[in-house]
Enzyme design. Structure first.
Site, mmCIF file in Angstrom:
data_model
loop_
_atom_site.group_PDB
_atom_site.id
_atom_site.type_symbol
_atom_site.label_atom_id
_atom_site.label_comp_id
_atom_site.label_asym_id
_atom_site.label_seq_id
_atom_site.Cartn_x
_atom_site.Cartn_y
_atom_site.Cartn_z
ATOM 1 C CG HIS A 1 5.356 48.505 99.692
ATOM 2 N ND1 HIS A 1 4.981 49.257 98.613
ATOM 3 C CD2 HIS A 1 5.992 47.419 99.189
ATOM 4 C CE1 HIS A 1 5.390 48.656 97.504
ATOM 5 N NE2 HIS A 1 5.996 47.539 97.816
ATOM 6 C CE LYS B 1 10.072 45.689 89.629
ATOM 7 N NZ LYS B 1 9.597 45.771 91.029
ATOM 8 N NE ARG C 1 2.708 41.073 96.568
ATOM 9 C CZ ARG C 1 3.307 41.904 95.718
ATOM 10 N NH1 ARG C 1 2.767 43.077 95.447
ATOM 11 N NH2 ARG C 1 4.441 41.558 95.139
ATOM 12 C CB SER D 1 4.077 49.332 93.187
ATOM 13 O OG SER D 1 4.420 49.510 94.526
HETATM 14 N N1 LIG Z 1 0.737 44.195 99.446
HETATM 15 C C1 LIG Z 1 1.856 43.629 99.869
HETATM 16 N N2 LIG Z 1 1.843 42.801 100.929
HETATM 17 C C2 LIG Z 1 2.972 42.180 101.328
HETATM 18 N N3 LIG Z 1 4.169 42.302 100.747
HETATM 19 C C3 LIG Z 1 4.235 43.121 99.688
HETATM 20 C C4 LIG Z 1 3.101 43.829 99.192
HETATM 21 N N4 LIG Z 1 3.482 44.558 98.108
HETATM 22 C C5 LIG Z 1 4.791 44.306 97.957
HETATM 23 N N5 LIG Z 1 5.245 43.446 98.882
HETATM 24 C C6 LIG Z 1 6.594 42.916 99.031
HETATM 25 O O1 LIG Z 1 7.489 43.990 99.197
HETATM 26 C C7 LIG Z 1 8.748 43.688 98.602
HETATM 27 C C8 LIG Z 1 9.129 44.793 97.646
HETATM 28 O O2 LIG Z 1 8.186 44.793 96.634
HETATM 29 P P1 LIG Z 1 8.157 45.721 95.369
HETATM 30 O O3 LIG Z 1 8.887 46.974 95.601
HETATM 31 O O4 LIG Z 1 8.470 44.905 94.166
HETATM 32 O O5 LIG Z 1 6.584 46.053 95.385
HETATM 33 P P2 LIG Z 1 5.463 45.555 94.428
HETATM 34 O O6 LIG Z 1 4.175 46.044 94.971
HETATM 35 O O7 LIG Z 1 5.614 44.088 94.148
HETATM 36 O O8 LIG Z 1 5.824 46.434 93.150
HETATM 37 P P3 LIG Z 1 5.867 46.007 91.625
HETATM 38 O O9 LIG Z 1 4.463 45.697 91.255
HETATM 39 O O10 LIG Z 1 6.422 47.246 90.974
HETATM 40 O O11 LIG Z 1 6.780 44.810 91.531
HETATM 41 C C9 LIG Z 1 8.582 42.307 97.941
HETATM 42 O O12 LIG Z 1 9.062 41.321 98.821
HETATM 43 C C10 LIG Z 1 7.080 42.179 97.789
HETATM 44 O O13 LIG Z 1 6.678 40.818 97.813
HETATM 45 MG MG LIG Z 2 7.212 43.334 92.986
#
Ligand SMILES: Nc1ncnc2c1ncn2[C@@H]1O[C@H](COP(=O)(O)OP(=O)(O)OP(=O)(O)O)[C@@H](O)[C@H]1O
Ligand SMILES: [Mg+2]
Length: 160
Positions: free
Chosen positions: A18, A42, A91, A129
């Site tokens: 993030h 969630k 990703r 996450s």
């Molecule tokens: N490591 C990462 N690299 C690039 N984009 C990311 C990454 N982690 C999350 N995102 C993007 O950030 C945005 C918000 O994601 P989100 O809050 O769902 O995080 P997440 O890591 O996917 O969490 P969860 O596993 O709880 O879904 C989404 O567009 C997701 O694709």
């Molecule tokens: Mg996610």
């Protein structure tokens, strides 16, 4: 032209993936709102105020980034804050289908909002996450994936 963006998500908790995306967005847009969704469906590990506080502390050095919590529709939140661009992260191909659907739905709901996708540096492409929470709960090392202040909070949820 409106050069403000929001980066919405659950951020439960904020990861280095993030963070990589926010830092990129902050160089492209004049102002970036990291919009943290309450998302009770969630069943987040961290309450909304804790997720907001962690993100604020991790991103405090970025003067054009603001972290806000919200409930309700992302497009409504964007409109309320006079933002025309939604930033999301990709990703891998596995993110594409959901993100594509979400972007089209957002456009259907609010045709003036554009979704822009950014990709992280490759060492962050496998961080989510969900995985970070699972590893932390099982006592694994997450220091490579999150900021040290997030690591401290995750350690409190260790179950083994
Ligand atoms: N490591 C990462 N690299 C690039 N984009 C990311 C990454 N982690 C999350 N995102 C993007 O950030 C945005 C918000 O994601 P989100 O809050 O769902 O995080 P997440 O890591 O996917 O969490 P969860 O596993 O709880 O879904 C989404 O567009 C997701 O694709
Ligand atoms: Mg996610």
């Amino acid at each position: 032209m409106n050069r403000n963006a929001i980066y919405p998500g659950t951020f439960d908790p904020i990861t280095n993936g993030h963070q990589d995306l926010v830092r990129r967005a902050a160089t492209i847009f004049d102002h970036v709102i990291v919009a943290i969704a309450a998302n009770p469906n969630k069943a987040p590990m961290f309450p909304l105020d804790a997720r907001v506080s962690l993100a604020r502390r991790v991103l405090h050095d970025l003067p054009n980034v603001e972290v806000l919590g919200y409930a309700g529709l992302t497009v409504e939140f964007a409109k309320k804050h006079n933002v025309g661009v939604v930033v999301r992260g990709l990703r891998a191909v596995s993110d594409f289908e959901f993100e594509f659907q979400l972007a089209n739905m957002s456009r259907h709901l609010e045709r003036d909002i554009e979704t822009v996708f950014l990709t992280p540096q490759e060492q962050f492409t496998f961080i989510s996450s969900t995985l970070v929470r699972e590893i932390a709960v099982l006592g694994g090392d997450v220091s490579e994936f999150v900021h040290p202040i997030v690591e401290v909070e995750l350690k409190k949820h260790r179950r083994v």
